[in-house]
Design a protein around this motif. Structure first.
Motif, mmCIF file in Angstrom:
data_model
loop_
_atom_site.group_PDB
_atom_site.id
_atom_site.type_symbol
_atom_site.label_atom_id
_atom_site.label_comp_id
_atom_site.label_asym_id
_atom_site.label_seq_id
_atom_site.Cartn_x
_atom_site.Cartn_y
_atom_site.Cartn_z
ATOM 1 N N UNK A 40 0.832 -1.206 0.000
ATOM 2 C CA UNK A 40 0.000 0.000 0.000
ATOM 3 C C UNK A 40 0.869 1.259 0.000
ATOM 4 N N UNK A 41 1.905 1.252 0.842
ATOM 5 C CA UNK A 41 2.809 2.398 0.935
ATOM 6 C C UNK A 41 3.527 2.626 -0.396
ATOM 7 N N UNK A 42 3.956 1.539 -1.045
ATOM 8 C CA UNK A 42 4.633 1.648 -2.336
ATOM 9 C C UNK A 42 3.697 2.267 -3.370
ATOM 10 N N UNK A 43 2.412 1.879 -3.297
ATOM 11 C CA UNK A 43 1.415 2.395 -4.229
ATOM 12 C C UNK A 43 1.206 3.893 -4.022
ATOM 13 N N UNK A 44 1.116 4.305 -2.756
ATOM 14 C CA UNK A 44 0.930 5.728 -2.437
ATOM 15 C C UNK A 44 2.153 6.531 -2.889
ATOM 16 N N UNK A 45 3.330 5.987 -2.658
ATOM 17 C CA UNK A 45 4.563 6.670 -3.074
ATOM 18 C C UNK A 45 4.575 6.867 -4.588
ATOM 19 N N UNK A 46 4.179 5.839 -5.332
ATOM 20 C CA UNK A 46 4.150 5.915 -6.793
ATOM 21 C C UNK A 46 3.149 6.969 -7.241
ATOM 22 N N UNK A 47 2.003 7.024 -6.577
ATOM 23 C CA UNK A 47 0.968 8.004 -6.906
ATOM 24 C C UNK A 47 1.493 9.413 -6.682
ATOM 25 N N UNK A 48 2.153 9.634 -5.562
ATOM 26 C CA UNK A 48 2.701 10.952 -5.234
ATOM 27 C C UNK A 48 3.768 11.347 -6.260
ATOM 28 N N UNK A 49 4.573 10.384 -6.693
ATOM 29 C CA UNK A 49 5.611 10.655 -7.684
ATOM 30 C C UNK A 49 4.986 11.112 -8.992
ATOM 31 N N UNK A 50 3.904 10.446 -9.401
ATOM 32 C CA UNK A 50 3.198 10.812 -10.634
ATOM 33 C C UNK A 50 2.606 12.208 -10.498
#
Ligand SMILES: [Zn+2]
Length: 57
Positions: A40-50
């Motif tokens: 979940x954290x990895x997904x949120x990090x990826x979203x923030x990066x985008x």
């Protein structure tokens, strides 16, 4: 030990770096033993990066 639901509530502050050290430690402890929240954290990090990249243009 915090629960997954608590981690979800803390994750934004965690990523912003505004979480108190004690709370951050509890999040880290939870992540160490929870594959679901690690993903979940990895997904949120990826979203923030985008979103960050989108905001630069
Ligand atoms: Zn969890």
């Amino acid at each position: 030990m915090i629960r997954c639901r608590e981690l979800v509530e803390l994750v934004t502050a965690y990523l912003d770096g505004v979480l108190p050290a004690q709370e951050r430690e509890r999040v880290d402890l939870h992540l160490a033993g929870c594959d679901g929240c690690t993903a979940y954290l990895a997904q949120i990090r990826a979203t923030i990066a985008v979103l960050g990249r989108a905001g630069e243009s």
